[in-house]
Write a protein that holds these residues in place. Structure first.
Motif, mmCIF file in Angstrom:
data_model
loop_
_atom_site.group_PDB
_atom_site.id
_atom_site.type_symbol
_atom_site.label_atom_id
_atom_site.label_comp_id
_atom_site.label_asym_id
_atom_site.label_seq_id
_atom_site.Cartn_x
_atom_site.Cartn_y
_atom_site.Cartn_z
ATOM 1 N N ASP A 152 34.656 45.942 36.896
ATOM 2 C CA ASP A 152 34.166 46.061 35.786
ATOM 3 C C ASP A 152 35.569 46.369 34.847
ATOM 4 N N ALA A 153 36.434 47.122 35.211
ATOM 5 C CA ALA A 153 37.848 47.425 34.467
ATOM 6 C C ALA A 153 38.777 46.303 34.233
ATOM 7 N N LEU A 154 38.438 45.328 35.397
ATOM 8 C CA LEU A 154 39.490 44.187 35.182
ATOM 9 C C LEU A 154 38.652 43.279 34.252
ATOM 10 N N VAL A 155 37.464 43.013 34.424
ATOM 11 C CA VAL A 155 36.857 42.261 33.241
ATOM 12 C C VAL A 155 36.945 42.724 31.747
ATOM 13 N N GLY A 156 37.168 43.856 31.793
ATOM 14 C CA GLY A 156 37.481 44.436 30.359
ATOM 15 C C GLY A 156 38.760 44.055 29.842
ATOM 16 N N ARG A 157 39.830 44.237 30.644
ATOM 17 C CA ARG A 157 41.233 44.222 30.240
ATOM 18 C C ARG A 157 41.505 42.644 30.199
ATOM 19 N N LEU A 158 40.898 41.636 31.014
ATOM 20 C CA LEU A 158 41.064 40.467 30.853
ATOM 21 C C LEU A 158 40.527 39.741 29.772
ATOM 22 N N ALA A 159 39.152 40.407 29.050
ATOM 23 C CA ALA A 159 38.921 40.026 27.737
ATOM 24 C C ALA A 159 39.682 40.337 26.800
ATOM 25 N N ALA A 160 40.028 41.809 26.753
ATOM 26 C CA ALA A 160 40.918 42.365 25.641
ATOM 27 C C ALA A 160 42.281 41.603 25.339
ATOM 28 N N GLN A 161 42.840 40.921 26.606
ATOM 29 C CA GLN A 161 44.090 40.433 26.792
ATOM 30 C C GLN A 161 44.001 38.812 26.567
ATOM 31 N N GLU A 162 42.668 38.377 25.989
ATOM 32 C CA GLU A 162 42.374 36.953 25.928
ATOM 33 C C GLU A 162 42.962 36.012 27.143
ATOM 34 N N VAL A 163 42.824 36.442 28.164
ATOM 35 C CA VAL A 163 43.111 35.912 29.386
ATOM 36 C C VAL A 163 42.358 34.501 29.701
ATOM 37 N N GLU A 164 42.873 33.481 29.961
ATOM 38 C CA GLU A 164 41.931 32.110 30.496
ATOM 39 C C GLU A 164 41.929 31.732 31.777
ATOM 40 N N THR A 165 43.139 32.267 32.279
ATOM 41 C CA THR A 165 43.194 31.552 33.772
ATOM 42 C C THR A 165 43.675 32.892 34.651
ATOM 43 N N VAL A 166 43.301 33.099 35.894
ATOM 44 C CA VAL A 166 43.613 34.182 36.801
ATOM 45 C C VAL A 166 44.263 33.512 38.064
ATOM 46 N N ALA A 167 45.176 34.190 38.732
ATOM 47 C CA ALA A 167 45.776 33.727 39.891
ATOM 48 C C ALA A 167 46.261 35.139 40.631
ATOM 49 N N SER A 168 45.972 35.074 41.658
ATOM 50 C CA SER A 168 46.333 36.244 42.774
ATOM 51 C C SER A 168 47.030 36.104 44.018
ATOM 52 N N PRO A 169 48.129 36.671 44.350
ATOM 53 C CA PRO A 169 48.582 36.509 45.696
ATOM 54 C C PRO A 169 47.972 36.958 46.693
ATOM 55 N N ASP A 170 46.781 37.969 46.513
ATOM 56 C CA ASP A 170 45.930 38.636 47.431
ATOM 57 C C ASP A 170 44.499 38.381 47.463
ATOM 58 N N ALA A 171 44.355 36.935 47.186
ATOM 59 C CA ALA A 171 43.163 36.699 47.075
ATOM 60 C C ALA A 171 42.334 36.707 48.400
ATOM 61 N N ASP A 172 42.704 36.685 49.596
ATOM 62 C CA ASP A 172 42.107 36.868 50.772
ATOM 63 C C ASP A 172 41.843 38.529 50.756
ATOM 64 N N ALA A 173 42.485 39.252 50.311
ATOM 65 C CA ALA A 173 42.304 40.868 50.383
ATOM 66 C C ALA A 173 41.118 41.185 49.439
ATOM 67 N N ILE A 174 41.127 40.559 48.500
ATOM 68 C CA ILE A 174 40.063 41.046 47.455
ATOM 69 C C ILE A 174 39.338 40.192 46.696
ATOM 70 N N PRO A 175 38.777 39.260 47.947
ATOM 71 C CA PRO A 175 37.813 37.974 47.039
ATOM 72 C C PRO A 175 36.735 38.349 46.073
ATOM 73 N N GLU A 176 35.866 39.348 46.788
ATOM 74 C CA GLU A 176 34.816 39.639 45.915
ATOM 75 C C GLU A 176 35.029 40.252 44.510
ATOM 76 N N LEU A 178 37.835 39.500 42.879
ATOM 77 C CA LEU A 178 38.190 38.418 41.903
ATOM 78 C C LEU A 178 37.012 37.603 41.644
ATOM 79 N N THR A 179 35.867 37.224 42.422
ATOM 80 C CA THR A 179 35.040 36.567 42.118
ATOM 81 C C THR A 179 34.062 37.004 40.948
ATOM 82 N N ALA A 180 34.151 38.554 41.029
ATOM 83 C CA ALA A 180 33.233 39.022 40.111
ATOM 84 C C ALA A 180 33.981 39.390 38.634
ATOM 85 N N ALA A 181 35.187 39.394 38.827
ATOM 86 C CA ALA A 181 35.910 39.607 37.361
ATOM 87 C C ALA A 181 36.214 38.139 36.774
ATOM 88 N N THR A 182 36.345 37.398 37.464
ATOM 89 C CA THR A 182 36.792 36.013 36.944
ATOM 90 C C THR A 182 35.666 35.226 36.380
#
Lengths: 232, 348
Positions: A152-176, A178-182
């Motif tokens: 939830d906090a990540l969603v809020g920050r992505l919206a506030a920062q007008e982010v269009e695209t997300v990438a992660s080096p740890d997609a294997d560790a935090i998949p849920e 990232l799925t929820a936040a993106t």
């Protein structure tokens, strides 16, 4: 314009280590490996092999590039100390840039987004967030590194920062998370790890645009000490 | 032969150039005490961060201060253990980078052996071969041990602490007394302010077989225990707060506490000395003035030779690393790059 200048890039912020030699922006040789041992001793042997393969000596480089993280402290500190040891005798510059900027650079090349967020596992129940904007001299880090507790906090920050695209080096560790936040954004799936070749190219671009090195210390997201001082 | 030494095993970032194992051309130590002082002890994560930040300038200053060019270095040396893993790795990585760049061998040095060698640095010190066999007491914040030194490189551990090191006991005691960090110098200073070493009889930490677990091959009579002294001080302070109702003052407590630690060290060491003609004492705690007084008095009374490291080389420093390296075989480049950190490597 990027001047031809032998560069050695050291990227050791994750379990996937990498070394690359560039002449200008042309990749001459690279080595990549996976190492789970905490001491990260493979870095040195891989460097020796890389030099052998390229037919170069360690005094051949005019500049050194090093990834500053966020990531594992042992690997980051060792790569910075190694770069300094290699650079000191000849006085060659060591140019540090965050490993997240390398990920953002690759993501911006892959998409048409104006802003990209790089999100990683900060441990201790947190994720880290860095937001980067497209610029001629490579991705520009907007604002500060942020530590966030949940999706939830990540969603809020992505919206506030007008982010269009997300990438992660740890997609294997935090998949849920990232799925929820993106949802509603472009998520470049899979673990997007920084490469040494990408690091070297980004540093050459930054130098060509007279962008200074970031501090030669790892990106520290957590304080060194979490207990209050006894003798303040 | 000019050797550049690097020492980052704990909270000192140090580099030094030593010629032919004895002549110290430069010795640079960046102390982290101010960063650790608020916490009353060394914080490993702070130490690692400080090493990364300060090592490059310390290295450059050591070479500049020696009046040499980098190309005039014949070898490199670095502490590989024991110590804080994350701190050792910083020094090792920088040393390997230099070794590769300069195409020079990198010699791995054991931290405790380097402390032992610190007594043989400088123009006034004897050649170390000339005093062997001898007994060595190495006493610091992290270690307290007695060694039979049979020859250079041939050591037999005969005793060590079974719990806290002497320097650790000083730190903890100073913390309880509110004297700050580092504890050794703080207690030494406080005791000198008119403190009565006989004001309180704190226990002498002689471990007994019944209570302590001894490592193989050590002599229980040459082992130390310092955790009880700290606990005794804690309970004393609860029962008799200094400055109230005629209770001993802080200076008296500091002097008495110091006396208990120093007496323990001296008594055990003299027992272990046997027929050795020379006693070598090194490590940060060897700077303690009361320890030096009692050892000097014992040397005069019993007729043995007391060899103390110069004050500049008692605490962690890279000169002792570079000096000792002159007596070691040079490894190949591949061996140099394979050198790894050993945080808890044994000695003797």
């Amino acid at each position: 314009m990027v001047m031809p200048m032998p560069l050695l890039a050291i990227e050791n912020s994750t379990d996937h280590g990498g070394l690359a030699i560039l002449d200008g922006t042309r990749l001459v040789a690279e080595r990549n490996w996976i190492e789970l041992r905490p001491h990260r001793a493979a870095l040195f042997e891989e460097l020796r092999k890389l030099l052998d393969e390229a037919g170069l000596r360690a005094d051949a480089f005019d500049v050194f590039a090093v990834g500053a993280g966020p990531g594992g402290f042992a690997g980051l500190r060792m790569s910075m100390a190694l770069a300094q040891g290699l650079a000191l005798p000849g006085g060659a510059p060591v140019h540090a840039v965050s490993s997240a900027a390398v990920i953002a650079d690759a993501a911006l090349r892959e998409s048409s987004a104006r802003r990209v967020a790089v999100v990683g596992d900060a441990r201790r129940g947190r994720v880290w967030l860095g937001v980067f904007a497209r610029r001629d001299g490579g991705p520009e880090h907007i604002g500060e590194w942020e530590l966030l507790p949940d999706a939830d906090a990540l969603v809020g920050r992505l919206a506030a920062q007008e982010v269009e695209t997300v990438a992660s080096p740890d997609a294997d560790a935090i998949p849920e998370l990232l799925t929820a936040a993106t949802a509603g954004r472009v998520w470049l799936r899979g673990a997007r790890r920084p490469s040494a070749a990408g690091l070297g190219q980004l540093v050459q671009t930054r130098r060509a645009h007279d962008i200074a090195s970031e501090p030669l210390t790892p990106v520290y997201l957590h304080p060194a000490v979490t207990v209050p001082p006894r003798f303040p | 032969m000019n050797i550049l030494g690097i020492e980052t095993s704990c909270d000192e970032t140090s580099a030094a150039v030593v010629r032919d194992g004895r002549q110290v051309l430069s010795s640079i130590v960046h102390s982290q005490i101010a960063a650790h002082r608020p916490y009353g002890g060394v914080v490993p994560e702070i130490a690692s961060r400080q090493h990364v930040e300060h090592l490059p300038e310390v290295l450059a200053e050591a070479v500049r201060g020696a009046g040499l060019e980098w190309s005039q270095l014949d070898a490199l040396a670095v502490t590989y253990g024991p110590g804080l893993a994350s701190s050792l790795l910083v020094g090792l990585a920088a040393a390997k980078g230099l070794a590769l760049r300069l195409e020079r061998p990198l010699i791995g040095i054991h931290h405790m052996e380097a402390h032992l060698y610190s007594a043989f640095l400088g123009p006034k010190a004897p050649a170390w071969e000339s005093v062997m066999p001898c007994l060595a007491l190495i006493v610091s914040g992290g270690h307290t041990l007695l060694l039979n030194v049979e020859a250079p490189g041939r050591y037999r551990l005969i005793g060590q602490t079974v719990d806290d090191a002497a320097g650790e006991a000083f730190d903890k005691g100073a913390s309880l007394l509110g004297l700050g960090y580092p504890g050794g110098p703080a207690i030494d200073r406080a005791a000198r302010e008119g403190g009565n070493p006989g004001a309180v009889l704190f226990p002498r930490g002689f471990p007994r077989k019944l209570h302590a677990r001894f490592a193989d091959d050590v002599d229980p009579n040459a082992c130390f225990s310092f955790s009880g002294i700290k606990t005794a001080l804690l309970y004393h302070l609860r029962k008799y707060p200094p400055g109230r109702d005629g209770n001993p003052a802080v200076a008296d407590l500091a002097a008495s506490y110091q006396e208990a630690i120093v007496d323990t060290l001296v008594t055990r060491t003299l027992t272990a000395l046997g027929r050795n003609e020379t006693l070598v004492v090194a490590g940060g705690v060897s700077l303690n003035r009361r320890l030096r007084e009692l050892l000097a008095a014992a040397a005069a009374a019993r007729g043995f030779r007391l060899l103390l490291a110069e004050p500049a080389y008692c605490t962690d420093n890279a000169a002792m690393v570079a000096g000792l390296a002159a007596h070691k075989q040079s490894p190949t480049l591949a061996e140099s790059l394979a050198l790894d950190a050993c945080p808890s490597v044994e000695f003797g």
